[in-house]
Each structure stands twice: as C-alpha cells, then as structure tokens.
Design a protein around this motif. Structure first.
Motif, PDB file in Angstrom:
ATOM      1  N   UNK A 202       0.917  -1.177   0.006  1.00 37.91           N
ATOM      2  CA  UNK A 202      -0.015  -0.087  -0.010  1.00 37.91           C
ATOM      3  C   UNK A 202       0.759   1.083  -0.085  1.00 37.91           C
ATOM      4  N   UNK A 203       2.137   1.339   0.410  1.00 40.45           N
ATOM      5  CA  UNK A 203       2.873   2.465   0.666  1.00 40.45           C
ATOM      6  C   UNK A 203       2.960   3.035  -0.792  1.00 40.45           C
ATOM      7  N   UNK A 204       3.032   4.404  -0.813  1.00 38.93           N
ATOM      8  CA  UNK A 204       3.143   5.260  -1.869  1.00 38.93           C
ATOM      9  C   UNK A 204       4.514   6.067  -2.058  1.00 38.93           C
ATOM     10  N   UNK A 205       4.969   6.519  -0.746  1.00 37.23           N
ATOM     11  CA  UNK A 205       6.129   7.175  -1.110  1.00 37.23           C
ATOM     12  C   UNK A 205       7.506   6.112  -1.181  1.00 37.23           C
ATOM     13  N   UNK A 206       8.152   6.801  -2.051  1.00 44.55           N
ATOM     14  CA  UNK A 206       9.237   5.817  -2.518  1.00 44.55           C
ATOM     15  C   UNK A 206      10.224   5.496  -1.359  1.00 44.55           C
ATOM     16  N   UNK A 207      10.809   6.390  -0.542  1.00 45.93           N
ATOM     17  CA  UNK A 207      11.478   6.182   0.547  1.00 45.93           C
ATOM     18  C   UNK A 207      10.945   5.586   1.675  1.00 45.93           C
ATOM     19  N   UNK A 208       9.659   5.693   1.978  1.00 48.35           N
ATOM     20  CA  UNK A 208       8.910   4.645   2.755  1.00 48.35           C
ATOM     21  C   UNK A 208       8.848   3.256   2.497  1.00 48.35           C
ATOM     22  N   UNK A 209       8.828   3.007   0.932  1.00 54.15           N
ATOM     23  CA  UNK A 209       8.960   1.629   0.369  1.00 54.15           C
ATOM     24  C   UNK A 209      10.116   1.085   0.705  1.00 54.15           C
ATOM     25  N   UNK A 210      11.352   1.835   0.541  1.00 47.30           N
ATOM     26  CA  UNK A 210      12.636   1.272   0.826  1.00 47.30           C
ATOM     27  C   UNK A 210      12.693   0.926   2.298  1.00 47.30           C
ATOM     28  N   UNK A 211      12.179   1.824   3.084  1.00 47.65           N
ATOM     29  CA  UNK A 211      12.260   1.595   4.593  1.00 47.65           C
ATOM     30  C   UNK A 211      11.548   0.306   4.853  1.00 47.65           C
ATOM     31  N   UNK A 212      10.443   0.006   4.437  1.00 50.68           N
ATOM     32  CA  UNK A 212       9.544  -1.320   4.632  1.00 50.68           C
ATOM     33  C   UNK A 212      10.217  -2.484   4.126  1.00 50.68           C
ATOM     34  N   UNK A 216      11.403  -5.780   6.258  1.00 48.63           N
ATOM     35  CA  UNK A 216      11.292  -7.256   5.871  1.00 48.63           C
ATOM     36  C   UNK A 216      12.346  -7.998   5.664  1.00 48.63           C
ATOM     37  N   UNK A 217      13.372  -7.619   5.226  1.00 50.28           N
ATOM     38  CA  UNK A 217      14.519  -8.187   5.087  1.00 50.28           C
ATOM     39  C   UNK A 217      15.334  -8.525   6.663  1.00 50.28           C
ATOM     40  N   UNK A 218      15.373  -7.446   7.414  1.00 53.94           N
ATOM     41  CA  UNK A 218      15.758  -7.654   8.692  1.00 53.94           C
ATOM     42  C   UNK A 218      15.103  -8.875   9.492  1.00 53.94           C
ATOM     43  N   UNK A 219      13.425  -8.678   9.451  1.00 61.35           N
ATOM     44  CA  UNK A 219      12.773  -9.587  10.140  1.00 61.35           C
ATOM     45  C   UNK A 219      13.073 -11.077   9.652  1.00 61.35           C
TER      46      UNK A 219
END
Length: 325
Positions: A202-212, A216-219
């Motif tokens: 659902x994320x729209x902001x590209x920076x926020x997508x990278x953060x998410x 996911x990878x850390x988790x």
C-alpha cells in the motif's frame, strides 16, 4: 547531526518536550538514590572483589549524574535534592550479608534499566538528549551484566525453573521464562513480518517503500535465527504466517502516515519485549546475548524511524516544555 525539526524558528536554541523534561528529572532522582544506596551499602561489604564491582558502578552513576545535571541546567529544569557527597560508617552488621547487598543492588539496577529504557523510547523531540539517554542505557546494561555475572559466580543468583526437554547434548539448558521469550519473540516477528509486507503493497512514498523493504529483510533474518534457537532447545514454535499476501483492496484507502505510525508502534513494543527478555534470561548466557543484540539493533532501528518520521512530518509531537522565565 541533530536533524530534529522541532526548533525555535527565531533562534538556534534546542527545545525539549514535557516528557523529556520529566525524564531528565526522574533519571537524575534515580541516580541520586543509587549513589546514596551504594555509598551506604559498600560499608558493609565483606568480599573485596564485590567492593570493587560496586566502586565501578558508583563511578558510572556519578559520571552520568554530572551529565544529567548539566542537561537539566541547560533546559532550566528543577532538579531533585542532592545526596551527601559520601557516607562512611565503621559499624559492622552481620545480618547485612554480601548476598543481601547483591540482591538489593540487582533490584535497583533492573528498576533503573526499565526507567532508562522508557526514557529512550519516549524522548522524541530532541535527538541529542535521546542519544544521551541511549548512551546511559547501554552503559547501564553493561554494568548490569557485570553485576549479574559476578552474582552468578558467587552463587547468589536464584535458579529459575528449568524448561524440560528430552533432547540430549544441550550444554546450557533453558529456564521456563527463556523458553517463553523465544516463543514470544518468534510470534511477534511473524506478526510484524506479515504486517510490514502488507503495508509494503500500500505504501506510496518511495523512501517509505525502501524503509519497509529493509524492515522485511531484517525481520526475515531475525526469524530464521530465532527459529534455529527454538529448534536447538526444542521450544514449540507458533504457526507461521502465509508465504504471500493477496490484497484486493484499493491502495488509496491506507495513508503512509498511518502505516508509519503502526510500524513504529511495533518497533516500540519490540524494544520493551527485548529488554524484558534480557532481564528474565538468567540461566542461559548465550541466549541472553542474542536477546541483547536484538535489543540494541531495535534501538538503532527506532532511532532511524524517529528521525525519518520527523523529516516527513509523520511523527507524533508531545507538548513542548516551556522554560521558566
């Protein structure tokens, strides 16, 4: 560099919020109490090595107190009454044993660790003060480790109920609380992983997508590590989340700000869960180190999230502390 956006527009003076003002006062009060307690109890210590351990703790308390006093003065915060510079007595009381002193200090260290942990979590406005609290917290965790390991060597630590397993060849067994924290950690990671992957759609902001995506990878790595610990000690694992998500919902129904705040809440809850795991892990030193590493990593993730949220204007802002005139 402090990237906090919560600054006075007409000057370069730093600001703090009302909770940070309380944290400064409360931590200073706790340190004063700890200094006074150590100064009194050290007079009754019999074991020379134990006396050295307490001297190290006292020195760290005094150093941190000086920095807290400096910060309180900078922001014009009323400070608690200071204890005496030292307490000396030649009275010897046989009933005050080293074991009693150890347990008294252990309880104080746990209490202050929780206070420091809370102060780091809810100091949101001023990055410099939060970093100061975090430095004190990690130093306190090291001091706690020193005290705990010394008490364990001396046989002053109580033995928690063991987690029963039929597996042979395990060098260091688990307590019941340690088995619970392994299960709880995996369960939380499953939920956070599924939620983060859901928000990524659902994320729209590209920076926020990278953060998410990074989240996911850390988790994923942390889940694999904790699953290995569960298998190692035969701890039953919770049901895993689905391998993929189908999201037949209009992405515009969720805002990035809301998703950020939900993810941040999950990180904040994880910090609290990790510190409880560190405190409750009394039997297995290797497992406690794993929980401690997870805790430190989560603190860094939270720090990045706070700065990112302030940059985007998504972070919740507590009321600003107004300095007395």
């Amino acid at each position: 560099m402090d990237i906090s956006i919560f600054k006075k527009s007409t000057s370069n003076l730093e600001q703090i919020d009302v909770q940070t003002a309380f944290n400064l006062w409360n931590l200073l009060r706790a340190r004063y109490n700890s200094i006074e307690a150590v100064q009194m109890l050290i007079n009754f210590v019999h074991d020379r090595d134990f006396g050295i351990v307490l001297e190290v703790l006292l020195k760290d308390f005094q150093t941190q107190t000086e920095q807290l006093e400096k910060a309180a003065k900078k922001f014009k915060i009323k400070v608690p009454s200071r204890p005496a510079s030292d307490i000396k007595t030649s009275t010897r009381v046989d009933e005050i044993t080293d074991k009693f002193i150890y347990h008294r200090m252990y309880a104080d260290m746990v209490s202050e660790m929780n206070s420091l942990n809370s102060s780091v979590r809810n100091t949101l406005t001023n990055d410099n003060i939060r970093n100061l609290f975090k430095k004190f917290l990690l130093s306190h965790v090291d001091d706690f480790e020193t005290l705990y390991k010394f008490g364990k060597i001396k046989g002053w630590e109580e033995v928690a109920p063991a987690y029963k397993t039929s597996k042979q060849g395990v060098k260091e067994s688990l307590s019941t609380s340690e088995a619970y924290h392994i299960w709880h950690n995996i369960n939380d990671r499953y939920i956070q992983s599924q939620l983060t992957a859901f928000f990524l759609v659902f994320a729209h902001d590209l920076d926020f997508k990278l953060l998410l995506t990074k989240g996911v990878n850390v988790l994923k790595k942390q889940i694999q590590m904790m699953e290995q610990e569960a298998l190692k000690y035969e701890v039953q694992m919770p049901e895993r989340p689905p391998a993929s998500l189908q999201v037949p919902i209009d992405p515009e129904t969720l805002e990035d700000r809301f998703m950020y705040q939900v993810v941040y809440k999950g990180i904040d809850d994880s910090i609290d869960a990790h510190i409880r795991a560190v405190i409750d892990t009394l039997r297995n030193d290797a497992l406690r180190k794993i929980f401690l590493d997870l805790y430190k990593a989560e603190l860094e993730i939270q720090d990045d999230m706070i700065k990112y949220g302030k940059m985007k204007g998504w972070a919740k802002v507590p009321p600003i502390y107004v300095e007395p005139t």
